[in-house]
Design a protein around this motif. Structure first.
Motif, mmCIF file in Angstrom:
data_model
loop_
_atom_site.group_PDB
_atom_site.id
_atom_site.type_symbol
_atom_site.label_atom_id
_atom_site.label_comp_id
_atom_site.label_asym_id
_atom_site.label_seq_id
_atom_site.Cartn_x
_atom_site.Cartn_y
_atom_site.Cartn_z
ATOM 1 N N SER A 1 -5.247 -3.562 -1.643
ATOM 2 C CA SER A 1 -5.194 -2.144 -2.008
ATOM 3 C C SER A 1 -6.020 -1.364 -0.999
ATOM 4 O O SER A 1 -6.815 -1.937 -0.244
ATOM 5 C CB SER A 1 -5.740 -1.923 -3.417
ATOM 6 O OG SER A 1 -7.088 -2.330 -3.441
ATOM 7 N N CYS A 2 -5.793 -0.056 -0.987
ATOM 8 C CA CYS A 2 -6.557 0.797 -0.085
ATOM 9 C C CYS A 2 -6.704 2.143 -0.790
ATOM 10 O O CYS A 2 -5.713 2.865 -0.934
ATOM 11 C CB CYS A 2 -5.804 0.952 1.234
ATOM 12 S SG CYS A 2 -6.633 2.068 2.371
ATOM 13 N N ALA A 3 -7.908 2.423 -1.262
ATOM 14 C CA ALA A 3 -8.134 3.713 -1.927
ATOM 15 C C ALA A 3 -7.955 4.817 -0.891
ATOM 16 O O ALA A 3 -8.402 4.691 0.251
ATOM 17 C CB ALA A 3 -9.540 3.758 -2.501
ATOM 18 N N VAL B 1 3.691 9.236 2.718
ATOM 19 C CA VAL B 1 3.354 8.041 3.485
ATOM 20 C C VAL B 1 4.272 7.930 4.696
ATOM 21 O O VAL B 1 5.483 8.130 4.593
ATOM 22 C CB VAL B 1 3.499 6.769 2.605
ATOM 23 C CG1 VAL B 1 3.187 5.513 3.415
ATOM 24 C CG2 VAL B 1 2.588 6.849 1.375
ATOM 25 N N SER B 2 3.680 7.617 5.855
ATOM 26 C CA SER B 2 4.516 7.270 7.013
ATOM 27 C C SER B 2 4.042 5.919 7.533
ATOM 28 O O SER B 2 2.865 5.568 7.404
ATOM 29 C CB SER B 2 4.411 8.339 8.106
ATOM 30 O OG SER B 2 3.079 8.441 8.547
ATOM 31 N N ILE B 3 4.975 5.153 8.075
ATOM 32 C CA ILE B 3 4.668 3.819 8.593
ATOM 33 C C ILE B 3 4.946 3.838 10.091
ATOM 34 O O ILE B 3 6.063 4.146 10.514
ATOM 35 C CB ILE B 3 5.544 2.762 7.894
ATOM 36 C CG1 ILE B 3 5.222 2.717 6.397
ATOM 37 C CG2 ILE B 3 5.345 1.380 8.534
ATOM 38 C CD1 ILE B 3 6.255 1.968 5.552
ATOM 39 N N LEU C 1 11.698 -0.149 3.479
ATOM 40 C CA LEU C 1 10.689 0.497 2.630
ATOM 41 C C LEU C 1 10.918 2.003 2.472
ATOM 42 O O LEU C 1 10.221 2.655 1.704
ATOM 43 C CB LEU C 1 9.290 0.276 3.226
ATOM 44 C CG LEU C 1 8.827 -1.184 3.336
ATOM 45 C CD1 LEU C 1 7.536 -1.265 4.149
ATOM 46 C CD2 LEU C 1 8.638 -1.813 1.962
ATOM 47 N N LEU C 2 11.878 2.558 3.211
ATOM 48 C CA LEU C 2 12.122 4.007 3.152
ATOM 49 C C LEU C 2 12.350 4.465 1.715
ATOM 50 O O LEU C 2 12.997 3.787 0.920
ATOM 51 C CB LEU C 2 13.358 4.377 3.987
ATOM 52 C CG LEU C 2 13.187 4.317 5.501
ATOM 53 C CD1 LEU C 2 14.550 4.342 6.185
ATOM 54 C CD2 LEU C 2 12.317 5.462 5.993
ATOM 55 N N ILE D 1 0.836 -1.212 0.000
ATOM 56 C CA ILE D 1 0.000 0.000 0.000
ATOM 57 C C ILE D 1 0.870 1.262 0.000
ATOM 58 O O ILE D 1 0.543 2.252 -0.656
ATOM 59 C CB ILE D 1 -0.988 -0.031 1.183
ATOM 60 C CG1 ILE D 1 -2.003 -1.166 0.933
ATOM 61 C CG2 ILE D 1 -1.722 1.294 1.343
ATOM 62 C CD1 ILE D 1 -2.794 -1.560 2.146
ATOM 63 N N ALA D 2 2.001 1.204 0.702
ATOM 64 C CA ALA D 2 2.919 2.355 0.702
ATOM 65 C C ALA D 2 3.377 2.660 -0.724
ATOM 66 O O ALA D 2 3.374 3.822 -1.157
ATOM 67 C CB ALA D 2 4.123 2.074 1.597
#
Length: 297
Positions: A258-260, A134-136, A146-147, A124-125
């Motif tokens: 997925s995430c709209a 985006v922040s995790i 993932l950075l 999703i990121a």
């Protein structure tokens, strides 16, 4: 004024829930409600979640979960995470209830059988990074791979409201390698918490040195003759495990989730949220819910 990109916070639900549970479980404070259900993990989870929301003010939020312990990684290596015992009996009912609480905030719960929360977060990121910053939010250093210019990682430190925020720059300053090279770092040194060995006898210091010189696992393997005799022998003896460890270490960013962005918009209906907290007797948490102007009445 320029249109600022929305900010999407992806939350590692398991990391927050486990951290919250174990912080109070040591002293036996399980916060049993009148139904006999322990709620300490949920209570701490909600506190971690909204402390982070008030610190970082994301416009969008989604929570990702592991969906059981069988994943493609356990298929590849049956001992993967094999050092972890069963979840404590007091935590088990909290797994489903915490998702109900998240749903009552109209925040998406995302998870997919066969994959870890990390893989959902990575996917999703990457899907969202052109549309949003985006922040995790996690306690798990693995996420640092993932950075990216549009993806930062917020590591939870001890207590509430203490964070270490990483960007590709801070990661490079810290380790002297790029975020993607973290996968090769773990392939070489293994990961005791996930229970895979990497190459026996190679620790972080040697692994970092090799990666700074040869860039990645393939680069190291194609230059074995340039290594010290002892490192060459170690890698040759553990070549198969090195390749396997790399597969285990890499977060998959192409899983079918997925995430709209619209679905993750942070819009909490106060009444619905408070009712759920009251139902579980999670007292004192409603004051942490984001301030009134964010609520949809």
């Amino acid at each position: 004024m320029t249109n600022q990109k929305p900010s999407l916070m992806l939350v590692d639900g398991m990391a927050l829930l486990f951290r919250a549970f174990y912080a109070t479980a040591v002293t036996g404070q399980f916060m049993i409600n009148s139904n006999g259900t322990p709620t300490n993990g949920i209570h701490g989870f909600v506190k971690h979640l909204f402390t982070a929301v008030s610190s970082f003010k994301p416009s969008h939020l989604a929570v990702c979960w592991d969906m059981g312990s069988k994943t493609f990684r356990t298929e590849l290596f049956s001992d993967y995470k094999g050092n972890r015992g069963e979840a404590p009996i007091e935590l088990i009912p909290q797994f489903d209830l915490v998702k109900e609480v998240v749903a009552s905030f109209d925040i998406p719960n995302i998870g997919l059988a066969g994959y870890e929360a990390d893989d959902c977060i990575g996917t999703i990121a990457n899907q969202s990074k052109d549309l949003a910053r985006v922040s995790i939010l996690t306690g798990d250093q693995d996420m640092l791979q993932l950075l990216d210019d549009s993806i930062s990682v917020i590591l939870l430190k001890k207590g509430y409201g203490n964070y270490l925020v990483h960007t590709p720059e801070t990661f490079f300053e810290d380790k002297g390698i790029t975020p993607r090279q973290m996968i090769d770092l773990k392939a070489l040194m293994g990961d005791t918490s996930d229970n895979y060995p990497g190459v026996k006898g190679i620790g972080e210091k040697t692994a970092l040195k090799l990666l700074q010189e040869f860039e990645h696992v393939e680069g190291i393997i194609s230059n074995l003759d340039r290594l010290s005799k002892s490192n060459k022998t170690k890698i040759e003896q553990d070549l198969e495990m090195l390749h396997l460890s790399r597969l285990l270490a890499e977060i998959k960013c192409d899983v079918p989730v997925s995430c709209a962005l619209d679905d993750a918009s942070l819009r909490i209906e106060k009444e619905k949220a408070v009712n759920k907290l009251m139902e579980l007797e999670l007292r004192g948490l409603q004051r942490l819910l984001p301030i009134d102007e964010m609520f949809v009445s």
